[in-house]
Design a protein around this motif. Structure first.
Motif, PDB file in Angstrom:
ATOM      1  N   ALA A  40      13.106  -3.065   4.318  1.00 27.11           N
ATOM      2  CA  ALA A  40      13.686  -4.110   5.164  1.00 27.11           C
ATOM      3  C   ALA A  40      12.712  -4.400   6.301  1.00 27.11           C
ATOM      4  N   THR A  41      12.421  -5.672   6.505  1.00 30.09           N
ATOM      5  CA  THR A  41      11.368  -6.062   7.433  1.00 30.09           C
ATOM      6  C   THR A  41      11.862  -7.133   8.398  1.00 30.09           C
ATOM      7  N   ASP A  42      11.539  -6.947   9.656  1.00 27.68           N
ATOM      8  CA  ASP A  42      11.775  -7.991  10.654  1.00 27.68           C
ATOM      9  C   ASP A  42      10.417  -8.543  11.071  1.00 27.68           C
ATOM     10  N   ILE A  43      10.333  -9.854  11.197  1.00 22.93           N
ATOM     11  CA  ILE A  43       9.109 -10.451  11.723  1.00 22.93           C
ATOM     12  C   ILE A  43       9.523 -11.334  12.881  1.00 22.93           C
ATOM     13  N   GLU A  72      -3.888 -11.143   3.782  1.00 24.98           N
ATOM     14  CA  GLU A  72      -2.674 -10.445   3.401  1.00 24.98           C
ATOM     15  C   GLU A  72      -2.738  -9.008   3.900  1.00 24.98           C
ATOM     16  N   MET A  73      -1.644  -8.567   4.450  1.00 26.92           N
ATOM     17  CA  MET A  73      -1.557  -7.194   4.918  1.00 26.92           C
ATOM     18  C   MET A  73      -0.568  -6.471   4.005  1.00 26.92           C
ATOM     19  N   VAL A  74      -1.013  -5.371   3.413  1.00 23.21           N
ATOM     20  CA  VAL A  74      -0.156  -4.640   2.478  1.00 23.21           C
ATOM     21  C   VAL A  74       0.158  -3.270   3.059  1.00 23.21           C
ATOM     22  N   VAL A  75       1.432  -2.976   3.165  1.00 23.20           N
ATOM     23  CA  VAL A  75       1.879  -1.682   3.664  1.00 23.20           C
ATOM     24  C   VAL A  75       2.414  -0.873   2.492  1.00 23.20           C
ATOM     25  N   THR A  76       1.872   0.326   2.302  1.00 23.65           N
ATOM     26  CA  THR A  76       2.407   1.208   1.268  1.00 23.65           C
ATOM     27  C   THR A  76       2.716   2.560   1.892  1.00 23.65           C
ATOM     28  N   GLY A  77       3.833   3.106   1.535  1.00 25.57           N
ATOM     29  CA  GLY A  77       4.227   4.409   2.070  1.00 25.57           C
ATOM     30  C   GLY A  77       5.024   5.153   1.035  1.00 25.57           C
ATOM     31  N   ARG A  78       4.952   6.465   1.094  1.00 24.76           N
ATOM     32  CA  ARG A  78       5.622   7.285   0.097  1.00 24.76           C
ATOM     33  C   ARG A  78       6.638   8.173   0.803  1.00 24.76           C
ATOM     34  N   ALA A  79       7.876   8.049   0.400  1.00 25.71           N
ATOM     35  CA  ALA A  79       8.927   8.904   0.956  1.00 25.71           C
ATOM     36  C   ALA A  79       9.256   9.984  -0.064  1.00 25.71           C
ATOM     37  N   GLY A  80       9.093  11.203   0.330  1.00 29.46           N
ATOM     38  CA  GLY A  80       9.338  12.311  -0.600  1.00 29.46           C
ATOM     39  C   GLY A  80      10.785  12.745  -0.592  1.00 29.46           C
ATOM     40  N   VAL A 135       2.597  -8.789   3.662  1.00 35.26           N
ATOM     41  CA  VAL A 135       2.883  -9.837   4.640  1.00 35.26           C
ATOM     42  C   VAL A 135       1.639 -10.708   4.736  1.00 35.26           C
ATOM     43  N   SER A 136       1.830 -12.001   4.627  1.00 34.12           N
ATOM     44  CA  SER A 136       0.690 -12.901   4.759  1.00 34.12           C
ATOM     45  C   SER A 136       0.345 -13.085   6.229  1.00 34.12           C
ATOM     46  N   LEU A 137      -0.923 -13.105   6.518  1.00 33.35           N
ATOM     47  CA  LEU A 137      -1.369 -13.316   7.889  1.00 33.35           C
ATOM     48  C   LEU A 137      -1.920 -14.729   8.008  1.00 33.35           C
ATOM     49  N   MET A 192       1.619 -23.765   9.943  1.00 34.31           N
ATOM     50  CA  MET A 192       2.493 -22.610   9.665  1.00 34.31           C
ATOM     51  C   MET A 192       1.887 -21.335  10.216  1.00 34.31           C
ATOM     52  N   VAL A 193       2.701 -20.566  10.834  1.00 31.30           N
ATOM     53  CA  VAL A 193       2.190 -19.417  11.567  1.00 31.30           C
ATOM     54  C   VAL A 193       2.013 -18.215  10.657  1.00 31.30           C
ATOM     55  N   LEU A 194       3.103 -17.752  10.077  1.00 30.90           N
ATOM     56  CA  LEU A 194       3.004 -16.698   9.072  1.00 30.90           C
ATOM     57  C   LEU A 194       3.443 -17.364   7.786  1.00 30.90           C
ATOM     58  N   ASP A 195       2.613 -17.263   6.804  1.00 34.27           N
ATOM     59  CA  ASP A 195       2.835 -18.108   5.649  1.00 34.27           C
ATOM     60  C   ASP A 195       3.796 -17.468   4.658  1.00 34.27           C
ATOM     61  N   PHE A 196       4.969 -18.050   4.505  1.00 26.23           N
ATOM     62  CA  PHE A 196       5.914 -17.570   3.504  1.00 26.23           C
ATOM     63  C   PHE A 196       6.142 -18.629   2.446  1.00 26.23           C
ATOM     64  N   ASN A 197       5.186 -19.482   2.306  1.00 25.50           N
ATOM     65  CA  ASN A 197       5.293 -20.545   1.329  1.00 25.50           C
ATOM     66  C   ASN A 197       5.513 -19.967  -0.064  1.00 25.50           C
ATOM     67  N   THR A 198       6.439 -20.541  -0.799  1.00 25.85           N
ATOM     68  CA  THR A 198       6.704 -20.009  -2.145  1.00 25.85           C
ATOM     69  C   THR A 198       5.525 -20.224  -3.079  1.00 25.85           C
ATOM     70  N   LEU A 199       4.719 -21.196  -2.802  1.00 28.06           N
ATOM     71  CA  LEU A 199       3.585 -21.456  -3.682  1.00 28.06           C
ATOM     72  C   LEU A 199       2.343 -20.688  -3.257  1.00 28.06           C
ATOM     73  N   TYR A 200       2.491 -19.941  -2.192  1.00 21.54           N
ATOM     74  CA  TYR A 200       1.294 -19.380  -1.564  1.00 21.54           C
ATOM     75  C   TYR A 200       0.653 -18.277  -2.393  1.00 21.54           C
ATOM     76  N   ALA A 201       1.322 -17.108  -2.494  1.00 18.16           N
ATOM     77  CA  ALA A 201       0.732 -16.004  -3.250  1.00 18.16           C
ATOM     78  C   ALA A 201       1.372 -15.994  -4.625  1.00 18.16           C
ATOM     79  N   PHE A 202       0.855 -16.767  -5.503  1.00 19.35           N
ATOM     80  CA  PHE A 202       1.554 -16.992  -6.747  1.00 19.35           C
ATOM     81  C   PHE A 202       1.673 -15.751  -7.637  1.00 19.35           C
ATOM     82  N   PRO A 203       0.591 -14.996  -7.830  1.00 15.81           N
ATOM     83  CA  PRO A 203       0.732 -13.795  -8.668  1.00 15.81           C
ATOM     84  C   PRO A 203       1.764 -12.828  -8.095  1.00 15.81           C
TER      85      PRO A 203
END
Lengths: 126, 137
Positions: free
Chosen positions: A23-26, A55-63, A86-88, B1-12
């Motif tokens: 669950a993420t809040d931005i 793109e910022m990718v967060v990965t974490g492992r909960a044991g 999360v896209s930057l 757009m500030v933080l991109d959540f476009n549905t077409l954005y990261a297609f894979p």
């Protein structure tokens, strides 16, 4: 009861951990953007944050917190691998991103680029 | 757009997400309805109640042990700012764990690590099953 227990064991050992989207809040504040993620059970060593181009990718492992001897009467959460991307935008200053983990909540601060701060353009008379 | 959540954005990535939504284990079996999620387990010595409570210090939690139940109460705060996306639950919550077994009330311990609460309820000595020797008269 025992059936559920073996089910849990099978899930933790045989298969890779289930992938969970945390669950993420931005949100945005004066000094930039803040990302909060609920990742209970993840220690700092088991947490990775990767930034690719935009793109910022967060990965974490909960044991599993329980010991082997315990039998489960009720299971509503379990070990898992948290993963979230999360896209930057271009407005984020990639050099000064800060992250902290406290009480199972990951806080990421994404400051705005200096030049992207709003400014007024003076109009000169010709 | 500030933080991109476009549905077409990261297609894979969108395809991955589509598949994940199909196979989501928690939602499929109808759990995750009550907040916070609880795990209850036991071993020879104790009962364990575990709960995922991220973002809460132990002081913000209220644990009450009554005769027949363990009550877990608290409030998750909201952050200040302009929200783009809000998925984390906020507000008051309460869960009651019915204890149909006697526990050693003085030995109950609660710890909170990395957002996971663990309550250890030791089984009381007197209530453990015992063998009774039968004397032949």
């Amino acid at each position: 009861m025992t059936e559920r227990n073996t089910d849990l064991e099978a899930r933790t050992e045989a298969k890779p951990l289930p992938r969970v989207s945390p669950a993420t809040d931005i949100l945005e504040r004066e000094d930039g953007f803040y990302v909060y993620m609920d990742i209970p059970g993840v220690r700092r060593e088991d947490l990775k944050i990767d930034i690719n181009e935009n793109e910022m990718v967060v990965t974490g492992r909960a044991g599993q917190a329980a010991s082997e001897k315990e039998t489960f009467l009720e299971v509503q959460f379990g070990p898992g691998e948290y993963i979230r991307a999360v896209s930057l935008s271009d407005l984020v200053d990639r050099e000064h991103i800060k992250a902290s983990l406290k009480d199972g909540v990951l806080t990421i601060h994404l400051p705005r680029l200096e030049k992207a701060s709003p400014r007024r353009i003076p109009v000169q008379s010709a | 757009m500030v933080l991109d959540f476009n549905t077409l954005y990261a297609f894979p990535g969108r395809f991955d997400r589509l598949f994940e939504e199909f196979f989501k284990p928690q939602l499929a079996d109808g759990r995750r309805l009550a907040y916070p999620p609880l795990n209850v387990s036991e071993d020879d010595a104790s009962y364990y109640v575990r709960s995922e409570l991220p973002g809460l210090p132990l002081e913000a939690l209220e644990l009450t042990l009554t005769d027949k139940s363990l009550i877990l109460k608290g409030e998750r705060p909201t952050e200040q700012g302009k929200y783009f996306r809000q998925e984390r639950p906020a507000g008051f919550f309460q869960r009651v764990v019915a204890l149909n077994v006697p526990v050693d009330r003085d030995g109950v311990k609660a710890t909170l690590a990395d957002g996971v609460l663990t309550v250890v309820l030791p089984k009381c000595e007197e209530c453990k099953p015992r063998k009774i020797s039968i004397d032949v008269a």
